[in-house]
Design a protein around this motif. Structure first.
Motif, mmCIF file in Angstrom:
data_model
loop_
_atom_site.group_PDB
_atom_site.id
_atom_site.type_symbol
_atom_site.label_atom_id
_atom_site.label_comp_id
_atom_site.label_asym_id
_atom_site.label_seq_id
_atom_site.Cartn_x
_atom_site.Cartn_y
_atom_site.Cartn_z
ATOM 1 N N ARG A 54 2.674 5.889 -1.264
ATOM 2 C CA ARG A 54 1.286 6.024 -1.748
ATOM 3 C C ARG A 54 0.987 7.505 -1.955
ATOM 4 O O ARG A 54 1.125 8.305 -1.035
ATOM 5 C CB ARG A 54 0.315 5.396 -0.758
ATOM 6 N N MET A 55 0.593 7.851 -3.192
ATOM 7 C CA MET A 55 0.375 9.250 -3.527
ATOM 8 C C MET A 55 -1.091 9.632 -3.310
ATOM 9 O O MET A 55 -1.937 8.776 -3.039
ATOM 10 C CB MET A 55 0.794 9.535 -4.973
ATOM 11 N N ARG A 56 -1.360 10.936 -3.499
ATOM 12 C CA ARG A 56 -2.712 11.442 -3.188
ATOM 13 C C ARG A 56 -3.788 10.768 -4.026
ATOM 14 O O ARG A 56 -4.933 10.656 -3.612
ATOM 15 C CB ARG A 56 -2.763 12.964 -3.345
ATOM 16 N N ASP A 57 -3.455 10.290 -5.253
ATOM 17 C CA ASP A 57 -4.465 9.654 -6.109
ATOM 18 C C ASP A 57 -4.479 8.135 -5.919
ATOM 19 O O ASP A 57 -5.004 7.406 -6.743
ATOM 20 C CB ASP A 57 -4.208 9.997 -7.573
ATOM 21 N N ASP A 58 -3.858 7.674 -4.833
ATOM 22 C CA ASP A 58 -3.825 6.256 -4.461
ATOM 23 C C ASP A 58 -2.862 5.412 -5.307
ATOM 24 O O ASP A 58 -2.785 4.203 -5.126
ATOM 25 C CB ASP A 58 -5.230 5.650 -4.503
ATOM 26 N N ARG A 59 -2.154 6.075 -6.248
ATOM 27 C CA ARG A 59 -1.147 5.317 -6.998
ATOM 28 C C ARG A 59 0.124 5.217 -6.171
ATOM 29 O O ARG A 59 0.340 6.009 -5.252
ATOM 30 C CB ARG A 59 -0.834 6.033 -8.319
ATOM 31 N N THR A 60 0.999 4.262 -6.537
ATOM 32 C CA THR A 60 2.278 4.150 -5.835
ATOM 33 C C THR A 60 3.372 4.710 -6.724
ATOM 34 O O THR A 60 3.426 4.383 -7.911
ATOM 35 C CB THR A 60 2.577 2.667 -5.530
ATOM 36 N N ARG A 61 4.204 5.593 -6.143
ATOM 37 C CA ARG A 61 5.377 6.058 -6.886
ATOM 38 C C ARG A 61 6.629 5.642 -6.134
ATOM 39 O O ARG A 61 6.627 5.594 -4.902
ATOM 40 C CB ARG A 61 5.365 7.590 -7.000
ATOM 41 N N VAL A 62 7.679 5.343 -6.882
ATOM 42 C CA VAL A 62 8.920 4.907 -6.241
ATOM 43 C C VAL A 62 9.971 6.012 -6.376
ATOM 44 O O VAL A 62 10.191 6.534 -7.474
ATOM 45 C CB VAL A 62 9.428 3.595 -6.885
ATOM 46 N N PHE A 63 10.569 6.386 -5.253
ATOM 47 C CA PHE A 63 11.612 7.426 -5.236
ATOM 48 C C PHE A 63 12.946 6.780 -4.851
ATOM 49 O O PHE A 63 12.968 5.799 -4.100
ATOM 50 C CB PHE A 63 11.254 8.512 -4.209
ATOM 51 N N ILE A 64 14.023 7.376 -5.354
ATOM 52 C CA ILE A 64 15.355 6.852 -5.023
ATOM 53 C C ILE A 64 16.037 7.809 -4.047
ATOM 54 O O ILE A 64 16.018 9.024 -4.245
ATOM 55 C CB ILE A 64 16.237 6.718 -6.293
ATOM 56 N N GLY A 65 16.622 7.241 -3.013
ATOM 57 C CA GLY A 65 17.313 8.065 -2.013
ATOM 58 C C GLY A 65 18.710 7.526 -1.727
ATOM 59 O O GLY A 65 19.026 6.370 -2.045
ATOM 60 N N TYR A 66 19.520 8.390 -1.130
ATOM 61 C CA TYR A 66 20.921 8.033 -0.865
ATOM 62 C C TYR A 66 21.321 8.528 0.518
ATOM 63 O O TYR A 66 20.873 9.579 0.956
ATOM 64 C CB TYR A 66 21.857 8.734 -1.871
ATOM 65 N N ARG A 67 22.180 7.771 1.165
ATOM 66 C CA ARG A 67 22.889 8.288 2.341
ATOM 67 C C ARG A 67 24.349 7.890 2.169
ATOM 68 O O ARG A 67 24.648 6.701 1.971
ATOM 69 C CB ARG A 67 22.316 7.713 3.637
ATOM 70 N N VAL A 68 25.208 8.887 2.184
ATOM 71 C CA VAL A 68 26.631 8.644 1.959
ATOM 72 C C VAL A 68 27.418 9.155 3.158
ATOM 73 O O VAL A 68 27.250 10.299 3.575
ATOM 74 C CB VAL A 68 27.112 9.355 0.666
ATOM 75 N N GLN A 69 28.267 8.285 3.697
ATOM 76 C CA GLN A 69 29.144 8.682 4.809
ATOM 77 C C GLN A 69 30.559 8.754 4.265
ATOM 78 O O GLN A 69 31.142 7.720 3.920
ATOM 79 C CB GLN A 69 29.022 7.670 5.953
#
Ligand code: NAD
Length: 429
Positions: A54-69
């Motif tokens: 949830r961003m400051r203007d109340d909109r939702t943004r989707v982020f992509i993340g990774y964890r690699v072993q």
């Protein structure tokens, strides 16, 4: 050695670069069968997650993340978490592989890992960053743990980021678990001197190289790309030892002073200045602005790339005018540039050795948290110095004995350790 079939990481130039390095080193190690080298070429485990925030203007943004072993062979996997717009799975996989070699060179009981979120942290409010970090921690929970995979700061993340991960993980497991991350604030079980450790390690290596070249540190000239954690501490430590830092840059610009920059004033300008919320060196009145593209080719005794990968390339390598190239960043030199540097008399201190002070003090932090017994900063610094000098000597001895470039010598030591462990442990089932 072929790349394993269906290798989804191969689209990334950074990953291909890490594989090229591995291939070159593996070719000198006939004692290991191709199967082991093929296993080292691909990460053991990778997780891709999406985080709605949830961003400051109340909109939702989707982020992509990774964890690699990259590997689970040598102990819990260990590696930083990076927030940068360029982050993709191949870059994270390459960084995880380099962590394996680095831990091997330093003889630490860790395997390599890395994580990242494709985001520009400068565009986030503190609250957005906190929500993103907590949600990422929650999403990667199935594969992290103090005996499984331990995160630390990297580009775009810091002590506060680690504090949020520590808190989120502890809330999930139901007890305070400081050993889940390293590089956290000292008040929360962080290690004194961890924030400065990478830059200090870089300067210990530079001092060794200068000694061999019979160049005094006092009065030596230096140029540093990047003025974040690694770059700024490297500058401070060089300055403290009497070296002159002629130029520094960050993502916003570069500044030059032929008499040496006033480092305490530059630190105040960048980090203790409410009128400079970007914490940038740009506009510093104690020097002249310079074109950041010219920074790496400025004549100096010591050049320290301490920002990001693939900065020294076939295009600019022949124009570099330094005696010592100390790689504070991970992967700043491409293999093509390496070939050009190998023809020069530049003393290269490769990333996997040069910036290994960070993971070394992270190891100290993890050990202290597990034992609930904290060391003072003098002990941390003294142990760091000891370990860096030992590793430098091991790499240098191998380079001289086998007539190898420093990078090949360093990577050989790291790869050899992991390959040996894989060979001895055998194949399951
Ligand atoms: P940081 O986010 O604290 O600082 C990065 C710096 O690089 C900032 O000053 C940023 O403005 C600058 N930068 C970004 N893009 C640039 C560009 N194109 N040109 C010039 N400057 C640019 O990150 P950090 O923790 O200092 O990490 C820097 C490098 O060191 C990375 O490669 C990281 O993987 C490596 N490293 C960090 C640690 C650690 O303990 N933090 C340990 C080992 C290696």
């Amino acid at each position: 050695m072929p790349a394993p079939i269906g290798n989804l990481f191969e689209q990334s130039p950074v990953y291909r670069m890490a594989c090229d390095q591995l291939r070159a080193v593996a070719a000198r190690m006939p004692e290991f069968d191709d199967g082991i080298m093929e296993r080292l070429m691909v990460p053991k485990r990778s997780l891709v997650v999406s985080m709605p925030v949830r961003m400051r203007d109340d909109r939702t943004r989707v982020f992509i993340g990774y964890r690699v072993q990259h590997s689970l062979t040598s102990g819990a996997s260990k590696g930083g978490l990076r927030y940068a717009p360029s982050v993709d799975i191949g870059e994270v996989a390459a960084l995880a592989m380099w962590m394996s070699w680095k831990c091997g060179i330093m003889n630490l009981p860790f395997s390599g890992a890395k994580g990242g979120i494709a985001v520009d942290p400068a565009e986030l409010t503190v609250q957005e960053k906190e929500r993103l970090t907590r949600r990422f921690t929650d999403e990667v929970l199935p594969i992290i743990g103090p005996r499984t995979d331990i995160m630390a700061p990297d580009m775009g993340t810091d002590e506060q980021t680690m504090a949020w991960i520590y808190d989120t993980y502890s809330m999930k497991v139901g007890y305070a678990c400081p050993e889940i991350v390293t590089g956290k604030p000292v008040e929360l079980g962080g290690c004194a001197g961890r924030r400065e450790a990478t830059g200090r390690g870089v300067v210990y290596c530079i001092a060794e190289a200068l000694k061999e070249l019979r160049l005094p540190m006092e009065g030596a000239t230096a140029v540093v790309q990047g003025f974040g954690n690694v770059g700024s501490v490297t500058c401070d430590e060089l300055h403290r030892r009497g070296a002159k830092v002629l130029a520094v840059s960050d993502r916003y610009g570069a500044v030059f002073n032929a008499n040496g920059l006033d480092l305490p004033a530059l630190n105040r300008y960048a980090f203790d200045n409410p009128e400079n919320p970007r914490r940038s060196i740009q506009g510093f009145p104690g020097g002249e602005p310079m074109n950041p593209a010219d920074l790496l080719t400025t004549a100096c005794d010591v050049l320290v790339p301490a920002a990001m990968e693939r900065q020294i390339t076939a295009e600019n390598a022949s124009k570099i005018r330094c005696r010592v190239l100390a790689e504070g960043a991970n992967g700043p030199t491409t293999p093509e540039a390496d070939k050009i540097l190998a023809e020069s008399d530049i003393f290269v201190i490769p990333d996997v050795l040069c910036n290994a002070g960070g993971v070394t003090v992270s190891y100290f932090e993890w050990v202290q948290d597990l034992q609930q017994f904290m060391w003072d900063e003098n002990k941390v610094n003294e142990e760091l110095r000891k370990q860096m000098l030992k590793a430098f000597a091991r790499v240098r001895a191998k380079a001289l004995e086998r007539k190898l470039p420093m990078r090949t010598a360093a990577l050989s030591l790291g790869v050899e350790k992991v390959a040996n462990e894989k060979a001895k442990r055998g194949l399951y089932p």
